[in-house]
Design a protein around this motif. Structure first.
Motif, mmCIF file in Angstrom:
data_model
loop_
_atom_site.group_PDB
_atom_site.id
_atom_site.type_symbol
_atom_site.label_atom_id
_atom_site.label_comp_id
_atom_site.label_asym_id
_atom_site.label_seq_id
_atom_site.Cartn_x
_atom_site.Cartn_y
_atom_site.Cartn_z
ATOM 1 N N UNK A 191 0.832 -1.207 0.000
ATOM 2 C CA UNK A 191 0.000 0.000 0.000
ATOM 3 C C UNK A 191 0.868 1.259 0.000
ATOM 4 N N UNK A 192 1.943 1.245 0.784
ATOM 5 C CA UNK A 192 2.866 2.388 0.793
ATOM 6 C C UNK A 192 3.515 2.565 -0.565
ATOM 7 N N UNK A 193 3.894 1.471 -1.196
ATOM 8 C CA UNK A 193 4.470 1.591 -2.538
ATOM 9 C C UNK A 193 3.435 2.085 -3.529
ATOM 10 N N UNK A 203 2.339 9.258 -6.458
ATOM 11 C CA UNK A 203 2.376 10.523 -5.728
ATOM 12 C C UNK A 203 2.084 11.716 -6.638
ATOM 13 N N UNK A 204 2.533 11.674 -7.900
ATOM 14 C CA UNK A 204 2.259 12.813 -8.796
ATOM 15 C C UNK A 204 0.771 12.957 -9.108
ATOM 16 N N UNK A 210 -4.842 16.852 -5.487
ATOM 17 C CA UNK A 210 -4.888 17.752 -4.335
ATOM 18 C C UNK A 210 -4.766 19.200 -4.774
ATOM 19 N N UNK A 211 -3.870 19.469 -5.758
ATOM 20 C CA UNK A 211 -3.711 20.838 -6.253
ATOM 21 C C UNK A 211 -4.940 21.322 -6.989
ATOM 22 N N UNK A 212 -5.734 20.383 -7.533
ATOM 23 C CA UNK A 212 -6.956 20.749 -8.256
ATOM 24 C C UNK A 212 -8.127 20.998 -7.335
ATOM 25 N N UNK A 213 -7.936 20.802 -6.035
ATOM 26 C CA UNK A 213 -8.999 21.098 -5.083
ATOM 27 C C UNK A 213 -9.672 19.897 -4.463
ATOM 28 N N UNK A 214 -9.229 18.702 -4.809
ATOM 29 C CA UNK A 214 -9.817 17.510 -4.192
ATOM 30 C C UNK A 214 -9.338 17.427 -2.745
ATOM 31 N N UNK A 215 -10.237 17.370 -1.774
ATOM 32 C CA UNK A 215 -9.807 17.317 -0.364
ATOM 33 C C UNK A 215 -8.970 16.084 -0.071
ATOM 34 N N UNK A 216 -8.053 16.272 0.860
ATOM 35 C CA UNK A 216 -7.216 15.134 1.259
ATOM 36 C C UNK A 216 -8.064 14.006 1.838
ATOM 37 N N UNK A 217 -9.156 14.365 2.544
ATOM 38 C CA UNK A 217 -10.039 13.338 3.096
ATOM 39 C C UNK A 217 -10.648 12.465 2.022
ATOM 40 N N UNK A 218 -11.031 13.082 0.896
ATOM 41 C CA UNK A 218 -11.602 12.303 -0.203
ATOM 42 C C UNK A 218 -10.566 11.347 -0.787
ATOM 43 N N UNK A 276 0.196 9.593 2.752
ATOM 44 C CA UNK A 276 -0.674 10.229 1.770
ATOM 45 C C UNK A 276 -0.540 11.749 1.849
ATOM 46 N N UNK A 277 -0.492 12.289 3.062
ATOM 47 C CA UNK A 277 -0.325 13.742 3.202
ATOM 48 C C UNK A 277 0.995 14.193 2.581
ATOM 49 N N UNK A 278 2.044 13.401 2.780
ATOM 50 C CA UNK A 278 3.328 13.758 2.177
ATOM 51 C C UNK A 278 3.285 13.703 0.675
ATOM 52 N N UNK A 279 2.523 12.722 0.124
ATOM 53 C CA UNK A 279 2.460 12.590 -1.329
ATOM 54 C C UNK A 279 1.642 13.692 -1.982
ATOM 55 N N UNK A 280 0.711 14.309 -1.262
ATOM 56 C CA UNK A 280 -0.149 15.346 -1.846
ATOM 57 C C UNK A 280 0.428 16.751 -1.706
ATOM 58 N N UNK A 281 1.649 16.871 -1.197
ATOM 59 C CA UNK A 281 2.268 18.197 -1.135
ATOM 60 C C UNK A 281 2.627 18.681 -2.532
ATOM 61 N N UNK A 282 2.717 20.012 -2.670
ATOM 62 C CA UNK A 282 3.023 20.585 -3.978
ATOM 63 C C UNK A 282 4.408 20.186 -4.465
#
Length: 771
Positions: free
Chosen positions: A668-670, A676-677, A683-691, A759-765
């Motif tokens: 799952x981590x892999x 990640x991209x 995430x940059x397009x506005x999709x919440x991290x929770x979703x 997941x939070x780390x992967x959704x950073x800019x």
């Protein structure tokens, strides 16, 4: 040619470990996954030598009574006792001269008043709270037994020196040697079936995890290979580089796995599972199995990497993958399962149950049937999600991802599903066999809620002495002797033994005010044989000097009276007993040694230990225990074997479930790291991290749900086919199935929770940056 191949291998190695933090993370994940699988496989390869080493030590300590010239036999008497729930094996020995054999683990036979003990017993005797145990063993500790004399590191064993009078003891055995008689152990085919099924159910998930670990970062590997094509690498060269890249993590995992295996060996004595531990020197893998693991891991890594490229065209300007996977062909998948079913139905043809052909057929059939779970799962996931539409954003993201790539998710949950299928099959077989092996007298004698009790078997000249020693001991309410007589039903030849008590004892212990001679009493709700019916005439048997029974007198069974067993009595008698006198002849024909039944105070936790300590002056002349082991025979051995196998399988199932959880987490981590991209773009397009987090949960939950359905069906089918081999009815333990299903669901939820920080780390800019 050779130089070119070496260059390709070197490029693969550099790509695997020299690509910065991303390559390092990928390398560590793959190495950890392979190392865990290798350690488990090496431990599995060590099971047979470990058990053999324990058996060899047990055999080495077994006495041989066959006469041998030039040797004065060692007087040997074996018994056992208990202290705070732990069994202590006690051997009384006396060596008449220097030619007498010495038991293994000691330098010389202990003299009278001294003893050799195992390391754990020496430690237990020295503890402050073991005063009653020291009273029970007043002899001086002359030495500590070596490893060769103690089968288990935590066994409590004592060799106590006795005097010359031990030679004439009723249960004394003349021993001419130790370890020369090898015990031949026959394993019931049903127990062998349990072992085969358990081994298959525990090891198949390990190979699935191993194969999945070698396919980590497949998409990123393909992109790197595409870049190599751009600079001129050929198709075969690219495949060699891919093989070398897979080899790096496989070899590193192999080395780390061997290290984990060595660490596990070193801590083995401190790990006690189901009351069993082993010496580090016992844990040595079978050499050819160890060689097979060492060779199979790199080969499996290469084959898996090449197999993963079968549907990928690596072109110079990119990687061409199927935007939607072609429909998976179900024929070969069902053929694997069908072949497994055929082998289980055939089960060696006319081969005898337990033979090699029978064992191989059953093991191969169970393996193929369980392997069908991860083989069938991608097809089921693909067909199930193909037509799903609509729903919340997180659901749509998850379903669309499964529609595009169901194989990755199937690999992620395949290990969990196969563990679940194997656990269901093993549990169903265990439940079906429980009635056969678990209903033994030993369980009746130790039923929860009964008062603590004790029976003493003294030598003829120590009967009264044992009663006198127990008189006045705190917690001991009384001790009374009983003898046993044997009756026979002439028509059938059936025999049955009964204890004979005095009316004074019956009145005191069982509160019977009108006790009379020659009466038969049934304690509590005890059942009794059909031959014991009021009015039936039996023959009272005597024992001839050669040990054969002969009739002594006829006796008619009077009315059988039921008496309650007072909870506070502490009496160990249960079932039927007689009172002396009446129509019984005097004297009675005693057919077994006299037993002293000890009445204990159930409210005093130390009463049993004080009673044992009070009898210490008699030494070998009295054998005392909480129950009489002589009544159980081979039935108890079979029960103990079943219980040992059941504990081992349950321990293994828990361990493999943890391994499946680790594999689920690693993959799952892999999965997150590889995507990640796209996740950062969403995430940059506005999709919440929770979703996004919920979408990842759905990507695990949907395959797990489908995997659970396949696992339940496969597990029940496997259990039915296995039970058919022994003509046993199928009984599905649905509460256990529900519990294991819940465990799989909780495992998926825990993995999703653990992946949230990643997941939070992967959704950073910063994940959008491209080098």
């Amino acid at each position: 040619m050779v130089r070119a191949w070496c260059n390709d291998l070197a490029i693969g190695v550099r790509l695997a470990v020299g690509g910065g933090r991303t390559s390092l993370a990928r390398f560590l994940l793959s190495t950890f996954g392979v190392a865990t699988a290798v350690a488990v496989l090496l431990l599995a390869a060590s099971v047979q030598p470990t058990l053999q080493a324990r058996d060899d030590r047990s055999t080495a300590a077994s006495p041989d009574s066959n006469p041998a010239g030039g040797i004065t036999p060692l007087a040997y008497r074996s018994t056992s006792t208990n202290f705070h729930g732990r069994n202590i094996a006690v051997r009384y020995v006396y060596a008449p001269d220097a030619t007498s054999p010495v038991p293994p683990g000691m330098d010389a036979v202990p003299a009278e008043g001294s003893m050799w003990v195992s390391g754990d017993l020496a430690t237990l005797l020295a503890e402050p709270g073991s005063g009653l145990l020291r009273d029970r063993f007043p002899a001086r500790v002359a030495g500590v037994l070596g490893q060769e004399g103690v089968p288990d590191p935590h066994d409590l064993v004592a060799y106590v020196g006795a005097g010359p009078d031990l030679v004439g003891g009723s249960l004394t055995t003349p021993v001419y040697a130790f370890g020369t008689f090898e015990q031949v152990r026959y394993l019931d085919p049903t127990l062998l079936l349990l072992i085969l099924l358990g081994i298959v159910a525990l090891l198949v998930p390990v190979f699935i995890f191993l194969a999945a670990s070698t396919r980590i970062a497949g998409a990123e590997r393909d992109r790197r290979l595409s870049a190599l094509r751009l600079v001129g690498a050929g198709d075969r060269q690219v495949r060699r580089i891919a093989a070398a890249e897979s080899l790096v993590s496989a070899v590193a995992g192999l080395v780390v796995g061997v290290g984990l295996y060595q660490v596990g060996r070193s801590v083995a004595p401190g790990v006690v599972l189901a009351g069993i531990s082993v010496y580090p020197s016992d844990i040595v893998p079978v050499w050819w199995l160890a060689a097979l693991v060492v060779l199979a891991v790199p080969v499996l890594a290469v084959l898996t990497a090449q197999f993963a490229l079968r549907r990928t065209i690596i072109e110079p300007l990119g990687v061409v993958r199927f935007s939607k996977p072609v429909n998976r062909k179900p024929a070969w998948r069902f053929a694997v399962i069908g072949f497994g079913v055929v082998l289980l139905l055939w089960h060696g043809g006319g081969a005898r149950a337990g033979s090699e052909v029978w064992s191989y057929s059953v093991a191969a059939g169970a393996t193929l049937l369980l392997a069908g779970v991860p083989i069938l799962l991608p097809l089921v996931i693909e067909r199930a999600v193909a037509r799903l539409r609509g729903g919340p954003t997180s659901w749509q993201l998850a379903i669309r991802r499964l529609q595009l790539d169901s194989g990755t998710s199937a690999r992620v949950v395949g290990g969990v599903a196969i563990v679940l299928a194997g656990a269901i099959a093993v549990q169903s077989v265990l439940v079906a066999q429980a009635d056969r092996f678990a209903d033994s007298p030993s369980e009746v004698s130790t039923t929860a809620g009964q008062s603590p009790h004790m029976q003493v078997y003294p030598e003829a000249d120590a009967i009264q002495r044992s009663i006198d020693l127990l008189d006045g001991v705190p917690g001991v309410r009384g001790a009374f002797p009983s003898e046993s007589v044997t009756f026979e039903l002439e028509e059938t030849g059936m025999t049955y033994g009964l204890n004979v008590l005095d009316c004074a004892v019956v009145t005191e212990v069982y509160r019977v005010p009108d006790c009379g001679g020659g009466q038969v009493y049934a304690v509590g709700g005890a059942d009794f044989p059909e031959l014991f019916t009021s009015g039936r005439t039996l023959r009272l048997m005597d024992v001839a000097p050669g040990g054969e029974y002969r009739p002594r007198a006829a006796w008619t069974i009077p009315e059988i009276r039921r008496v309650a067993r007072p909870a506070e009595s502490g009496s160990s008698l249960y079932g039927l007993f007689l009172t002396a006198g009446g129509t019984l002849p005097d004297p009675l024909p005693t057919t077994s040694r006299t037993t002293v039944d000890v009445v204990l105070d159930p409210t005093d936790p130390d009463a049993l230990d004080r009673a044992h300590a009070a009898l210490a002056p008699l030494g070998w002349k009295v054998h005392s225990n909480e129950f009489d082991p002589y009544y159980y025979g081979s039935r108890l051995v079979e029960e103990q074997s079943f219980l040992t196998i059941r504990r081992g399988l349950l321990i293994g199932a828990v361990f493999i479930l943890l391994l499946a959880g680790i594999s689920l987490l690693v993959l799952a981590l892999e999965h997150i790291r590889e995507r990640r991209r796209p996740l950062a773009v969403l995430a940059a397009s506005g999709v919440p991290t929770g979703a996004l987090a919920r979408s990842l949960l759905w990507q695990i939950a949907v395959p797990i749900a489908l995997g659970v359905l396949i696992a339940i069906g496969t597990g029940i089918a496997l259990a039915a086919l296995v039970l058919r081999l022994g003509n046993d009815p199928l009984y599905v333990d649905w509460p256990s199935v529900g519990l294991m299903t819940l465990a799989a669901a909780v495992l998926g939820l825990l993995v999703s929770v653990v992946t949230l920080p990643f997941l939070r780390g992967a959704t950073r800019l910063t994940s959008l940056r491209t080098e």
